[in-house]
Design an enzyme around this catalytic site. Structure first.
Site, short mmCIF file in Angstrom:
data_model
loop_
_atom_site.label_atom_id
_atom_site.label_comp_id
_atom_site.label_asym_id
_atom_site.label_seq_id
_atom_site.Cartn_x
_atom_site.Cartn_y
_atom_site.Cartn_z
CB SER A 123 -6.41 -4.27 -27.31
OG SER A 123 -7.53 -3.20 -26.29
N1 SAM Z 1 -12.42 -4.69 -26.27
C1 SAM Z 1 -12.14 -3.64 -27.57
C2 SAM Z 1 -11.75 -4.41 -29.01
O1 SAM Z 1 -11.70 -6.09 -28.92
O2 SAM Z 1 -11.87 -3.80 -30.06
C3 SAM Z 1 -10.90 -2.72 -27.03
C4 SAM Z 1 -11.28 -1.79 -26.91
S1 SAM Z 1 -10.66 0.24 -26.16
C5 SAM Z 1 -9.20 -0.35 -25.85
C6 SAM Z 1 -11.66 0.42 -24.89
C7 SAM Z 1 -13.40 0.87 -25.35
O3 SAM Z 1 -13.92 1.25 -23.79
C8 SAM Z 1 -13.63 1.79 -26.15
O4 SAM Z 1 -14.46 1.21 -27.32
C9 SAM Z 1 -14.15 2.94 -25.26
O5 SAM Z 1 -15.57 3.56 -26.27
C10 SAM Z 1 -14.56 2.27 -24.16
N2 SAM Z 1 -15.19 2.47 -23.20
C11 SAM Z 1 -14.63 3.52 -22.68
N3 SAM Z 1 -15.42 4.11 -21.29
C12 SAM Z 1 -16.72 3.39 -21.07
C13 SAM Z 1 -17.83 2.83 -20.71
N4 SAM Z 1 -18.08 3.54 -18.82
N5 SAM Z 1 -18.48 1.88 -20.77
C14 SAM Z 1 -18.58 1.05 -22.11
N6 SAM Z 1 -17.50 1.46 -23.05
C15 SAM Z 1 -16.57 2.60 -22.36
#
Ligand code: SAM
Length: 228
Positions: free
Chosen positions: A64
């Protein structure tokens, strides 16, 4: 790009985030000053580490933007010694910022659905010495992570269609959950506060996150979504 230059860039971006009003709390300022974002981005984007923009981390996902990390961390109002669950580990950067805020007596559990990203995050957290304060789990975080409940704080860093019910249930009384809720394209940041067994929901600003996929998230992406 050298470590000294990046350290200086980190200091400068944190100063702008303070000036822009995104960073207001000393503990969050200190956390963002300490965590080296350059260790969480892909090597080819290293020189962009302190650009305030999301960056690709592979598998169609992103780390992000810095102002979003600042906003989410401020809204969470976490403190020393707390147990925090992050849903959507991605690069592990947000988990490291949370680890700084909860300190040595607290702990962060972070859950990621893509195993390769969980491994990437774990390596990044090892390099930066956060593994003692952060546990990386592979799974569907829309269902929370029951083995470590209850949580003082829960942060979801992906967009949910509704507030996932299991996350509210896994929150301790007096706890706080921050989650972007809306469509796959635009969301409102919701803050859920549990007090005396009652649940209050506040709406904050508009935001854009990648979708939370899973049982209490969106269903798998269609071909149409993948093309956009
Ligand atoms: N917080 C992260 C960072 O510091 O790099 C960025 C998060 S990224 C915007 C969103 C993440 O949520 C992705 O890696 C995606 O694979 C994950 N995601 C989506 N659905 C999910 C779920 N049901 N459970 C766990 N992770 C999930």
């Amino acid at each position: 790009m050298g470590g000294r230059i990046l350290e200086e860039e980190r200091r400068r971006v944190v100063e702008s985030l303070i000036a822009e009003g995104y960073l207001r709390t000393q503990a969050v300022v200190d956390a963002m000053l300490r965590v080296p974002r350059e260790e969480f981005v892909l090597p080819k984007y290293r020189r962009f580490s302190y650009y305030d923009t999301p960056l690709p981390i592979g598998y169609g996902q992103t780390i992000s933007a810095l102002h979003m990390v600042a906003i989410m961390t401020e809204k969470l109002e976490a403190g020393p010694g707390q147990r925090v669950l992050e849903v959507g580990t991605g690069s592990g950067y947000q988990a490291a910022v949370l680890a700084e805020v909860v300190g040595l007596r607290g702990h962060v559990w972070t859950i990621e659905r893509i195993p390769q990203l969980a491994e990437y995050a774990l390596n990044n957290l090892k390099k930066t010495n956060y593994v003692d304060r952060v546990t990386v789990v592979v799974g569907d975080g829309s269902e929370g992570f029951p083995p470590a409940l209850p949580y003082d704080r829960i942060m979801v860093t992906a967009a949910a269609p509704d507030i996932p019910k299991p996350l509210v249930e896994q929150l301790r009384d007096g706890g706080r959950l921050v989650v972007p809720v809306g469509s796959k394209w635009i969301q409102t940041l919701k803050i859920v506060v549990k007090e005396g067994g009652r649940v209050r929901v506040e709406s904050s600003l508009s935001c854009v996150f990648v979708p939370l996929l899973g049982k209490y998230g969106f269903k798998e992406l269609s071909v149409e979504d993948r093309d956009t």
